[in-house]
Design a protein around this motif. Structure first.
Motif, PDB file in Angstrom:
ATOM      1  N   SER A   1     -15.102   3.721   1.399  1.00  0.00           N
ATOM      2  CA  SER A   1     -14.465   4.446   1.764  1.00  0.00           C
ATOM      3  C   SER A   1     -13.316   4.835   0.724  1.00  0.00           C
ATOM      4  O   SER A   1     -12.531   5.718   0.909  1.00  0.00           O
ATOM      5  CB  SER A   1     -13.943   4.967   2.700  1.00  0.00           C
ATOM      6  N   GLY A   2     -13.093   4.062  -0.183  1.00  0.00           N
ATOM      7  CA  GLY A   2     -11.851   4.225  -1.117  1.00  0.00           C
ATOM      8  C   GLY A   2     -10.587   3.713  -0.654  1.00  0.00           C
ATOM      9  O   GLY A   2      -8.971   3.907  -0.842  1.00  0.00           O
ATOM     10  N   LEU A   3      -9.971   2.625   0.051  1.00  0.00           N
ATOM     11  CA  LEU A   3      -9.794   2.310   0.970  1.00  0.00           C
ATOM     12  C   LEU A   3      -8.964   0.955  -0.399  1.00  0.00           C
ATOM     13  O   LEU A   3      -9.576   0.091  -1.208  1.00  0.00           O
ATOM     14  CB  LEU A   3      -9.754   1.739   1.756  1.00  0.00           C
TER      15      LEU A   3
ATOM     16  N   TYR B   1      -3.802   2.359   1.261  1.00  0.00           N
ATOM     17  CA  TYR B   1      -4.306   3.051   0.079  1.00  0.00           C
ATOM     18  C   TYR B   1      -3.383   2.312  -1.177  1.00  0.00           C
ATOM     19  O   TYR B   1      -2.373   1.827  -0.676  1.00  0.00           O
ATOM     20  CB  TYR B   1      -4.030   4.501  -0.298  1.00  0.00           C
TER      21      TYR B   1
ATOM     22  N   ASP C   1       0.081   6.340   2.511  1.00  0.00           N
ATOM     23  CA  ASP C   1      -0.836   7.399   3.484  1.00  0.00           C
ATOM     24  C   ASP C   1      -1.376   6.855   4.215  1.00  0.00           C
ATOM     25  O   ASP C   1      -2.168   5.740   4.316  1.00  0.00           O
ATOM     26  CB  ASP C   1      -1.781   7.848   1.806  1.00  0.00           C
TER      27      ASP C   1
ATOM     28  N   PHE D   1       1.028  -1.347  -0.025  1.00  0.00           N
ATOM     29  CA  PHE D   1       0.159  -0.203   0.181  1.00  0.00           C
ATOM     30  C   PHE D   1       0.348   1.352   0.103  1.00  0.00           C
ATOM     31  O   PHE D   1       2.092   1.330   0.590  1.00  0.00           O
ATOM     32  CB  PHE D   1      -0.940  -0.234   1.031  1.00  0.00           C
ATOM     33  N   TRP D   2      -0.034   2.478  -0.759  1.00  0.00           N
ATOM     34  CA  TRP D   2       1.415   3.441  -0.154  1.00  0.00           C
ATOM     35  C   TRP D   2       1.110   3.860   1.119  1.00  0.00           C
ATOM     36  O   TRP D   2       0.650   3.599   2.188  1.00  0.00           O
ATOM     37  CB  TRP D   2       0.495   4.718  -0.716  1.00  0.00           C
TER      38      TRP D   2
ATOM     39  N   VAL E   1      -4.758   5.883   6.956  1.00  0.00           N
ATOM     40  CA  VAL E   1      -6.201   6.277   6.714  1.00  0.00           C
ATOM     41  C   VAL E   1      -6.974   7.407   7.075  1.00  0.00           C
ATOM     42  O   VAL E   1      -6.883   7.236   9.095  1.00  0.00           O
ATOM     43  CB  VAL E   1      -6.393   5.256   6.782  1.00  0.00           C
TER      44      VAL E   1
ATOM     45  N   GLN F   1      -2.638   0.573  -5.149  1.00  0.00           N
ATOM     46  CA  GLN F   1      -3.517   1.399  -6.584  1.00  0.00           C
ATOM     47  C   GLN F   1      -4.165   0.093  -7.302  1.00  0.00           C
ATOM     48  O   GLN F   1      -4.607  -1.229  -7.379  1.00  0.00           O
ATOM     49  CB  GLN F   1      -2.185   0.086  -6.649  1.00  0.00           C
TER      50      GLN F   1
END
Length: 325
Positions: free
Chosen positions: A264-266, A302, A130, A127-128, A132, A304
């Protein structure tokens, strides 16, 4: 006023969503039936994992996740269900029976989670970095509570390292079992298949510096500089009890959490090794200071975008009533 019974068409639409639920090794251990206007979810004995899941825990978690997707599909169709888990103790493979409840419009939350069903998948790649956001974390906690489960977000280097050490130890215990390794190998897919884990979805090859263990789903080399995140958000989902019914309910809670992750875009991946090894599971419970039972470990962040693993044709998983001759 309730609907008299579900129809074959409603069953087919709901099963198309149900089969998108997660299952250990993407084994898809479920069947669906229409009986007296109700929908029954059953475990398929032919798809058991005797080495990895000797107690049937993972199959019941998967069955519960499929039940949650059924609930969403039926609610969005305006025909929500009353769910009875383990309705007949004489039939251990009967996970749940869904009967029509009072017709109503779906809530905005049900519609949002249902829209996330085809987009949810296990992301086993790094994951990146960033973090949560706090509001997303609260939504995950609320999702577990809504299903009567608990979710602990493991925060801080010390607690995360403790959980990671338990997970790595459990992974080593499993890997020492030749039957476990052989069973895992049978579910790795190097060619197109409707089940199992494709090599491309298996994540990169594990390396000594990795904090959390990865199953060996094909040994895909990682790109330079693409190590796993050093401070992942680790979550542990649990229940107050550990009966077969509790495990099914935990599967429903797991799916609500995973769909909330997606909405949630995760991204998330599942680490069940600490649950598969009884000693590690107890260590995990003690490390969390919980009186309940851990049912799944998740890595959340987060990632790809990727793609879901394949699924079998829903039509092949439906058992319809036999018409009288």
């Amino acid at each position: 006023m309730t609907v008299d019974g579900y129809t074959e068409e409603q069953l087919r639409v709901a099963v198309a969503a149900a089969v998108r639920a997660p299952s250990l090794h993407n084994s898809q251990p479920w069947r669906f039936a229409l009986r007296d206007g109700t929908i029954e979810v059953r475990l398929d004995p032919a798809r058991r994992l005797p080495a990895t899941d000797p107690t049937g825990w993972a199959a019941r978690i998967a069955g519960g996740a499929a039940v949650f997707n059924l609930r969403l599909a039926l609610a969005v169709a305006g025909v929500p269900a009353r769910v009875t888990r383990r309705p007949d103790p004489r039939e251990p493979d009967l996970v749940a029976r869904l009967a029509p409840d009072q017709p109503r419009l779906a809530t905005p939350r049900e519609r949002a989670l249902f829209a996330a069903v085809p987009r949810r998948y296990s992301n086993r790649a790094p994951f990146w970095p960033d973090p949560v956001p706090t509001d997303a974390r609260w939504r995950l906690l609320e999702a577990a509570r809504d299903e009567g489960a608990w979710l602990d977000l493991v925060v801080g280097a010390g607690p995360v390292n403790a959980v990671a050490a338990i997970a790595r130890s459990a992974d080593r215990v499993l890997d020492r079992d030749p039957a476990y390794r052989a069973e895992l190998a049978t579910w790795i897919r190097r060619e197109r298949s409707p089940d199992g884990v494709p090599v491309g979805s298996g994540g990169p090859t594990g390396e000594p510096q990795d904090l959390l263990p990865q199953r060996a789903f094909g040994g895909r080399p990682r790109a330079p500089g693409r190590d796993f995140e050093p401070e992942p958000l680790v979550a542990v989902l649990g229940s107050t009890g550990d009966t077969a019914g509790d495990q099914i309910a935990a599967g429903e809670a797991l799916q609500r959490v995973l769909l909330t992750v997606t909405d949630s875009g995760l991204a998330a991946s599942l680490l069940s090794q600490p649950i598969e090894v009884p000693g590690a599971r107890e260590q995990l419970r003690l490390a969390l200071g919980r009186s309940g039972t851990p049912q799944m470990v998740l890595r959340i962040g987060y990632g790809q975008p990727g793609w879901p693993t394949p699924r079998r044709d829903p039509a092949e998983l439906i058992d319809l009533p036999v018409a009288p001759s």
